[in-house]
Design an enzyme around this catalytic site. Structure first.
Site, mmCIF file in Angstrom:
data_model
loop_
_atom_site.group_PDB
_atom_site.id
_atom_site.type_symbol
_atom_site.label_atom_id
_atom_site.label_comp_id
_atom_site.label_asym_id
_atom_site.label_seq_id
_atom_site.Cartn_x
_atom_site.Cartn_y
_atom_site.Cartn_z
ATOM 1 N N TRP A 218 28.486 31.746 40.552
ATOM 2 C CA TRP A 218 29.736 32.105 41.218
ATOM 3 C C TRP A 218 30.389 30.844 41.801
ATOM 4 C CZ3 TRP A 218 31.234 31.732 46.434
ATOM 5 C CH2 TRP A 218 32.472 32.327 46.721
ATOM 6 N N LYS A 496 44.774 43.907 37.463
ATOM 7 C CA LYS A 496 43.626 43.007 37.555
ATOM 8 C C LYS A 496 42.387 43.889 37.627
ATOM 9 C CE LYS A 496 41.608 39.537 40.714
ATOM 10 N NZ LYS A 496 41.852 38.845 41.996
ATOM 11 N N ASP A 498 38.690 44.217 38.018
ATOM 12 C CA ASP A 498 37.595 43.439 38.591
ATOM 13 C C ASP A 498 36.255 44.147 38.352
ATOM 14 O OD1 ASP A 498 36.328 41.437 40.027
ATOM 15 O OD2 ASP A 498 37.674 41.599 41.750
ATOM 16 N N ASN A 500 32.437 43.572 40.368
ATOM 17 C CA ASN A 500 31.835 42.664 41.342
ATOM 18 C C ASN A 500 30.342 42.811 41.597
ATOM 19 O OD1 ASN A 500 33.986 40.913 42.119
ATOM 20 N ND2 ASN A 500 34.958 42.681 43.043
ATOM 21 N N CYS A 546 38.379 40.260 35.391
ATOM 22 C CA CYS A 546 37.839 39.483 36.518
ATOM 23 C C CYS A 546 36.463 40.046 36.817
ATOM 24 C CB CYS A 546 38.783 39.679 37.710
ATOM 25 S SG CYS A 546 38.193 38.942 39.246
ATOM 26 N N ASP A 568 36.656 32.448 41.453
ATOM 27 C CA ASP A 568 37.099 32.660 42.836
ATOM 28 C C ASP A 568 37.285 31.337 43.553
ATOM 29 O OD1 ASP A 568 37.331 35.364 42.843
ATOM 30 O OD2 ASP A 568 35.378 35.766 43.741
#
Ligand code: GLA
Length: 761
Positions: A218, A496, A498, A500, A546, A568
């Protein structure tokens, strides 16, 4: 890079009428070739397939069997009756299977009803067709006109289990590209289990290679790592289930030790898939190098009952005899034109402002409108509302899964807000994370059994969230309906998407026990299904994928979403490395890149606003901050930047070829450049990390220009320093790097942007 080998074009001329795939009946050899690359395989005595050659284009001949060699050796297991000497361990196999006299790792392992894993797939038939068949629902490269490529399908058959195995190859006419995939069809009555089924295997005769990979974590994704091959296994892989990963990208190149950016042989391997993968090289103690690419067998098994089939994802192989940069340019062109799809494929991308780093979860409609208004004033075209707009989402403990607006923050919902934004003359975009759920959400309270997880086992959490079981159709259906409703009611131009967290305890609560090994791949098929449905119902929407930044930057995603949030980490200095590494394979237009505030939120560094833009121009370009907080002078600079990008984005994103000049992994300076197809226009970026006092002279040596063309060279922000120079001077002597200008721009983290235009002599 300037001279095309005459031998190679000669070959092509001689074979102008020939198909790019030829089968020589006599010798049982297939030759796939175009003007740049040759791939030669043959049917062996035992009916299996052998690789005779992969590399620079060769003149076609009836017989290349001299490249199959045999020798009696100690410890050799022979797979044909005596006095034959055919032994799989010393043969370059196209698709090695488990348990033969080859002691290396196989591409295929099938468990059968009697417990045996021994198979024998022998040649049955072949078919050559024009164009390239779709692999839907899997993402893959494609052709628009069937003259663009030819596809060879070789069917092998195992009689004992009555199973077909199809090796599929496509060669593009105008790219040094061969794509591969494999398909299984279980025809017989017995149930078989694929325990390992790779997409492609290629074997090289020697091990004189370095392995190039893009690895990181990350906020430092896709760093370039290079290591010499050694005997034994070396690999990159992803095992986190939900994504190709921030750790290793599904890409590897083998380069000759002497190969550089612009010279030497390079073989690229890219996997068009977003889930668990393995790209492995295995060097035998006889110096032979086996490359395999496919779904990682560690987390995979697939049951095939009578009549069922299985399709592996695609591997895209690029051959370059002009170094890494040529390999990258081929991937860029192919992926931009024949992997990405939809209305955005050929269009320069809107300049956006995203509110994430401006507000995080702390916003309301008024605050958002204020930020958007200022963005509009700067010339921004698209406002993106990031995380925090739905359910009870005031922090990351809750709300995921509840895809309806939080009316306390946004009293008129997304439909109201999106219209207000549009009335300002901006497009509106929205953040979603559709594959996830927080336990503190209405969705979880209604469907606690929709998570991925093993019965009776702890469910690991990450960022307080869990993975929804997208291997189940009813889950995907439900999420689709929820999000489609919002889109239908609102005015949304961009999404977008994402993701995570990674997957743990990979079990589906409803899968049949024999099929649990399918869960992670079925999950990816669920994600692709949702993408397919949304991009079909809403073809005008620009999707940006993303995953905690750049953890799912892969070709599979680019098929659905033509841009990806690169990282990020928005610090300009960090971005030089991330974007440089990403450019090994992914086109500039696919890299989400924004100017953010200083001190930077990830590394707390202050870099000049000009440099932040100079790096971000080489991507989709946008802002990730509240422009209201800038000084008037900075706001003027932002307006200039937006105008610059509007003027040059067609060149940077759509028309241009990208050249890497100086690597941030090797020193204090970074430089790169784009050059238009007609070589009349170019933009070059030079960046230095630390300033030096009393420093030595530097030259920025450009690439890809016409030697005899005269160019106007303009340094952005210093019009008085314009000068004229020929292409040869700019490429071979270079631009003297202006130390005074670097000092004037702050010294540390300063950058220079040169715009070149061909002018009349
Ligand atoms: C991820 C993304 C960020 C932002 C946050 C929101 O980390 O990479 O850009 O969208 O999620 O939670």
């Amino acid at each position: 890079t300037r001279v095309r080998s005459s031998a190679a074009s000669d070959v092509y001329k001689r074979q102008e009428d020939a198909m790019p795939v030829i089968f020589h009946e006599e010798t049982k050899q297939f030759h796939l070739f175009n003007r740049e690359v040759s791939y030669i395989i043959r049917i062996m005595e035992n009916g299996q397939m052998e690789n005779l050659y992969y590399g620079k284009a060769l003149r076609d001949r009836e017989d290349f069997s001299r490249f199959h060699e045999e020798l009696e050796r100690s410890q050799m297991s022979v797979c044909v009756p005596e006095p034959g000497l055919l032994s799989m361990h010393y043969t370059r196999q196209e698709y090695p299977v488990y348990g033969t006299g080859d002691y290396k790792t196989p591409a295929l392992c099938i468990r059968q009803e009697d417990g045996s894993r021994i198979t024998d797939f022998v040649y049955k038939s072949y078919e050559i067709r024009k164009g390239k068949p779709s692999l839907a629902p899997l993402p893959a490269t494609y052709t628009e006109d069937e003259e663009e490529a030819d596809t060879l399908e070789i069917t092998l058959h195992d009689e004992r289990i009555d199973t077909d195995l199809v090796l599929s190859y496509t060669i593009y006419r105008d790219y040094p590209v061969i794509t591969r995939n494999t398909r299984f069809l279980q025809k017989g009555p017995q149930t078989i289990v694929l325990e390992k089924a790779m997409s492609a295997c290629v074997e090289f005769l020697d091990m004189k290679f370095e392995m190039v990979q893009l690895s990181g974590a990350w906020a430092r994704e896709r760093y370039v790592k290079t290591r010499p091959l050694e005997m034994g296994i070396q690999s990159v892989y992803g095992l986190d289930g939900t994504c190709s990963g921030a750790e290793h990208n599904p890409f590897m190149a083998l380069k000759r030790p002497e190969a550089g950016e612009d010279n030497g042989e390079v073989y690229g391997f890219s996997f068009v898939y977003s889930g668990n993968f393995l790209i492995q090289t295995e060097v035998s103690t006889f110096d032979m190098t086996r490359v395999m690419v496919g779904i990682h067998p560690e987390s995979f098994s697939w049951t095939l009952r009578e009549g069922e089939s299985f399709q592996t994802p695609e591997t895209v192989m690029v051959y370059s005899d002009q170094g890494l940069n040529k390999m990258s340019q081929v991937y860029h062109r192919l992926y931009r034109k024949r992997l990405m799809r939809g209305v955005w494929r050929d269009q320069a991308r809107p300049i956006l402002l995203n509110n994430w780093e401006a507000t995080y979860f702390d916003f309301n409609e008024e605050k958002i409108l204020k930020i958007a208004r200022k963005a509009k004033e700067a010339g921004v075209e698209l406002f993106v509302l990031d995380d925090g707009w739905f359910g009870a989402r005031n922090d990351d403990y809750r709300g995921l899964g509840d895809w309806y607006a939080n009316l306390e923050k946004l009293p008129e919902g997304i439909s109201g807000l999106s219209r207000k934004i549009e009335d300002m003359g901006l497009k509106f975009g929205l953040w979603v994370e559709l594959e996830m759920v927080n336990k503190d959400s209405d969705l979880y309270r209604q469907h606690p059994d929709w998570l991925i997880g093993a019965p009776g086992r702890f469910e690991s959490h990450a960022r307080h969230q869990h993975v929804l079981d997208f291997s189940r159709k009813e889950v995907v259906d439900h999420i689709y309906e929820m999000i489609a409703k919002i889109i239908r009611e609102s005015s949304i131009s961009y999404i977008k998407w994402d993701m995570n967290r990674y997957m743990t305890e990979p079990c589906s609560l409803t899968a049949e026990p024999a099929r649990q090994g399918e869960t992670m791949h079925r999950y990816m098929l669920g994600v692709y299904d949702l993408y397919t449905r949304l991009t079909t119902e809403f073809p005008e929407i620009l999707f940006e994928s993303c995953a905690s930044g750049g953890a799912r930057f892969d070709p599979g995603m680019l098929y659905f979403a033509p841009q990806t949030w690169t990282s990020d980490d928005t610090d300009a200095n960090e971005r030089t490395k991330i974007q440089y590494g990403t450019s090994y394979i992914y086109p500039i237009v696919s890299m989400g890149s924004h100017v953010s505030a200083v001190p930077n939120h990830q590394v707390f560094r202050k870099t000049p606003i000009e440099t932040r833009a100079n790096i971000a121009y080489f991507g989709t370009f946008g802002y990730e901050l509240d422009l209201n907080l800038l000084s008037d002078q900075e706001m003027e600079e932002v307006k200039r930047q937006v105008a610059f990008m509007k003027k040059y984005r067609e060149l940077i994103q759509i028309d241009g070829d990208f050249y890497r000049i100086q690597s941030p992994f090797e020193g204090n300076e970074t430089a790169w450049q784009v050059v238009s197809q007609d070589k009349k226009e170019s933009i070059a970026m030079f960046y230095q990390k630390m300033n030096k006092v009393n420093a030595s002279w530097l030259r920025l040596k450009l690439k890809g220009l016409k030697e005899d063309a005269l160019y106007q060279v303009s340094l952005e922000g210093a019009p008085q320093k314009d000068y004229k120079a020929y292409g040869d001077e700019l490429m071979y002597a270079g631009i003297p790097v202006d130390r005074t200008e670097l000092n004037r721009r702050g010294g540390d983290f300063a950058s220079l942007l040169y715009v070149l235009k061909e002018i009349e002599k």
